[in-house]
Design an enzyme around this catalytic site. Structure first.
Site, PDB file in Angstrom:
ATOM      1  N   LYS A 158       0.858  -1.093   0.040  1.00  0.00           N
ATOM      2  CA  LYS A 158      -0.013   0.017   0.107  1.00  0.00           C
ATOM      3  C   LYS A 158       1.068   1.401   0.052  1.00  0.00           C
ATOM      4  CE  LYS A 158      -2.028  -1.181   4.104  1.00  0.00           C
ATOM      5  NZ  LYS A 158      -1.501  -2.530   4.325  1.00  0.00           N
TER       6      LYS A 158
ATOM      7  N   ARG B  50      -9.615   0.785   9.492  1.00  0.00           N
ATOM      8  CA  ARG B  50      -8.943  -0.447   9.786  1.00  0.00           C
ATOM      9  C   ARG B  50     -10.246  -1.278  10.585  1.00  0.00           C
ATOM     10  NH1 ARG B  50      -3.280   0.297   9.080  1.00  0.00           N
ATOM     11  NH2 ARG B  50      -2.094  -1.559   9.665  1.00  0.00           N
TER      12      ARG B  50
ATOM     13  N   ARG C  99      -0.548  -8.675  13.691  1.00  0.00           N
ATOM     14  CA  ARG C  99      -0.727  -7.733  12.630  1.00  0.00           C
ATOM     15  C   ARG C  99      -1.925  -8.574  11.776  1.00  0.00           C
ATOM     16  NH1 ARG C  99       4.717  -5.544  10.958  1.00  0.00           N
ATOM     17  NH2 ARG C  99       3.698  -4.606   9.429  1.00  0.00           N
TER      18      ARG C  99
HETATM   19  P1  ADP Z   1       1.060  -2.238   7.995  1.00  0.00           P
HETATM   20  O1  ADP Z   1       2.452  -2.158   7.198  1.00  0.00           O
HETATM   21  O2  ADP Z   1       1.101  -3.389   9.120  1.00  0.00           O
HETATM   22  O3  ADP Z   1      -0.195  -2.164   7.381  1.00  0.00           O
HETATM   23  P2  ADP Z   1       0.867   0.365   9.332  1.00  0.00           P
HETATM   24  O4  ADP Z   1       2.153   1.218   8.905  1.00  0.00           O
HETATM   25  O5  ADP Z   1      -0.359   0.835   8.329  1.00  0.00           O
HETATM   26  O6  ADP Z   1       1.541  -1.094   8.853  1.00  0.00           O
HETATM   27  O7  ADP Z   1       0.612   0.543  10.793  1.00  0.00           O
HETATM   28  C1  ADP Z   1       1.383   0.060  11.769  1.00  0.00           C
HETATM   29  C2  ADP Z   1       0.783  -0.158  13.160  1.00  0.00           C
HETATM   30  O8  ADP Z   1      -0.112   1.387  13.321  1.00  0.00           O
HETATM   31  C3  ADP Z   1      -0.401  -1.099  13.191  1.00  0.00           C
HETATM   32  O9  ADP Z   1      -0.007  -2.454  13.362  1.00  0.00           O
HETATM   33  C4  ADP Z   1      -1.321  -0.517  14.323  1.00  0.00           C
HETATM   34  O10 ADP Z   1      -0.701  -0.674  15.545  1.00  0.00           O
HETATM   35  C5  ADP Z   1      -1.284   1.052  14.199  1.00  0.00           C
HETATM   36  N1  ADP Z   1      -2.184   1.645  13.119  1.00  0.00           N
HETATM   37  C6  ADP Z   1      -1.965   1.931  11.887  1.00  0.00           C
HETATM   38  N2  ADP Z   1      -3.138   2.580  11.410  1.00  0.00           N
HETATM   39  C7  ADP Z   1      -4.107   2.192  12.409  1.00  0.00           C
HETATM   40  C8  ADP Z   1      -5.660   2.387  12.249  1.00  0.00           C
HETATM   41  N3  ADP Z   1      -6.412   3.049  11.227  1.00  0.00           N
HETATM   42  N4  ADP Z   1      -6.347   1.738  13.311  1.00  0.00           N
HETATM   43  C9  ADP Z   1      -5.751   1.445  14.414  1.00  0.00           C
HETATM   44  N5  ADP Z   1      -4.307   1.066  14.473  1.00  0.00           N
HETATM   45  C10 ADP Z   1      -3.745   1.590  13.319  1.00  0.00           C
END
Ligand code: ADP
Length: 214
Positions: A13, A87, A171
């Protein structure tokens, strides 16, 4: 044009969002990046968020929606790319309301389909440039031999604290349990398009461009 990029951790993404920012002037709203900034800011919220993220769990809807609200209300650029948001169903409802309140629409939800084995391999091999965010992969796009980012020249490569097998398992569970039901929701609303996230980066870029009507 406002779009959501959806898919499990490691689906690509962020890589695709960066391309859309460069080619279409869209604004990437990555809640993961925003939360990592909050984490590094030394605030109370940052301390709470740091532990939750390191374990691979979801941060509360309240915090995440608050971050997104500020950005949508500030409204800039040629549309938003929501990356890692929504999410949960509560976040999806909040997004609908925020867009409506600011007279905007959601134009597409793009699901990047990948399989779990590829995700583990991608994520454990991943690093980024701390200065510009360029993404590297030990197998397919290694860090340059001269130790300098090919995009900006900085030599500050980072690996994320949650890019390890233990956190990744959490995750993925969080994704399948709380986020993947949104795919059915957006499908029912008629907004969903799927692209093959296992194809090479340029092919995925082309598939997304097609969805966006280029
Ligand atoms: P990934 O590569 O796992 O998709 P992100 O960089 O989008 O990672 O997110 C890393 C972490 O930040 C998630 O595992 C969560 O802890 C937190 N996070 C990110 N976006 C959200 C969201 N929309 N709602 C809740 N937690 C979030």
């Amino acid at each position: 044009m406002n779009i959501i990029l959806m898919g499990p951790p490691g689906a690509g993404k962020g890589t695709q969002a960066r391309h859309l920012v460069e080619t279409r002037g869209m604004v990437q709203l990555s809640t993961g990046d925003m939360l990592r900034e909050a984490k590094d800011s030394g605030t109370e919220m940052g301390r709470v968020v740091a532990g939750v993220m390191a374990r691979g769990e979801l941060v509360t809807d309240e915090i995440v929606i608050g971050l997104i609200r500020e950005k949508i209300e500030a409204g800039q650029g040629d549309g938003f790319i929501f990356d890692g948001f929504p999410r949960t169903l509560a976040q999806a409802d909040a997004l609908t309301e925020l867009l409506e309140a600011t007279g905007q629409a959601l134009d597409a939800v793009i699901e990047m389909e990948v399989d779990d084995e590829a995700l583990v391999a991608r994520i454990t091999a991943r690093s980024t440039c701390g200065a510009c965010g360029e993404v590297y992969n030990d197998a397919t796009k290694p860090q340059p031999a001269d130790g300098k980012c090919s995009n900006c020249g900085a030599s500050d490569f980072k690996r994320r604290a949650d890019d390890n097998e233990g956190s990744l398992r959490t995750r993925l569970m969080e994704y399948y349990k709380k986020t993947s039901p949104l795919i059915g929701y957006y499908y029912a609303k008629g907004d969903l398009a799927k692209v093959d996230g296992l194809a090479d980066i340029e092919t995925v870029q082309a598939s997304i461009a097609e969805v966006l009507g280029d």
